[in-house]
Motif scaffolding. Structure first.
Motif, PDB file in Angstrom:
ATOM      1  N   LEU A  90       0.822  -1.211   0.000  1.00 49.86           N
ATOM      2  CA  LEU A  90       0.000   0.000   0.000  1.00 49.86           C
ATOM      3  C   LEU A  90       0.852   1.255   0.000  1.00 49.86           C
ATOM      4  O   LEU A  90       0.547   2.223  -0.711  1.00 49.86           O
ATOM      5  N   THR A  96      -5.628   7.751  -3.861  1.00 44.30           N
ATOM      6  CA  THR A  96      -5.521   6.939  -2.646  1.00 44.30           C
ATOM      7  C   THR A  96      -5.659   5.466  -3.013  1.00 44.30           C
ATOM      8  O   THR A  96      -6.165   5.116  -4.076  1.00 44.30           O
ATOM      9  N   TYR A 116      -6.365   1.614  -0.722  1.00 46.10           N
ATOM     10  CA  TYR A 116      -6.648   1.009   0.573  1.00 46.10           C
ATOM     11  C   TYR A 116      -7.033  -0.446   0.390  1.00 46.10           C
ATOM     12  O   TYR A 116      -7.404  -0.873  -0.701  1.00 46.10           O
TER      13      TYR A 116
END
Length: 160
Positions: free
Chosen positions: A131, A142, A144
């Protein structure tokens, strides 16, 4: 007559890591950046994933890392198709409008643009390191880890 039910959960192997990625890049550009920053060798499959009776197709990239016995998959989460919409207004002439329909591979993750599936039988994956490497790419908004327990459409994650 007896009815038998087979549940996908009985056959589904969840020994993989599923990452959701938010970015506004094209799929080939994201695959290039992942190859560069994570030292992968993702290559586009000859055929895209086709679901919903060929109503939606999703670009998929794959790399089998024989050194660590790991399979990496990058797949687009959305497919946009334009369809003609005929609306009858009760007049002599029909109005045809073009409507854009969006189909999602995993509807529970509608906001994610791409999904990265990392399959490893030994489950020796450093999720945090992966990540951090993905989030270090400047073009990615982003990334996740997705919770597999909240995903009902797990059958869409079987790529073989």
């Amino acid at each position: 007559m007896a009815m038998h039910k087979l549940l996908v959960d009985d056959f589904f192997d969840d020994s993989f890591l599923l990452l959701a990625v938010h970015c506004r890049l094209e799929d080939y550009r994201l695959a290039f950046l992942l190859n560069k920053y994570l030292e992968l060798r993702l290559a586009r499959r000859a055929q895209d994933l086709d679901y919903n009776y060929f109503a939606a197709s999703y670009a998929i990239y794959e790399w089998e890392d024989s050194k660590f016995d790991t399979i990496w998959n990058l797949v687009a989460n959305s497919c946009k198709r334009q369809e003609n919409s005929i609306q009858s207004s009760g007049s002599l002439f029909d109005n045809q409008n073009v409507v854009t329909k969006i189909n999602y591979l995993v509807p529970e993750l509608k906001k994610a643009d791409f999904l990265i599936k990392v399959s490893n039988e030994n489950q020796q994956l450093d999720e945090k390191k992966i990540l951090n490497s993905i989030q270090a790419i400047p073009q990615i908004i982003t990334a996740y880890s997705a919770d597999l327990n909240n995903i009902r459409s797990k059958e869409h994650l079987i790529f073989n």
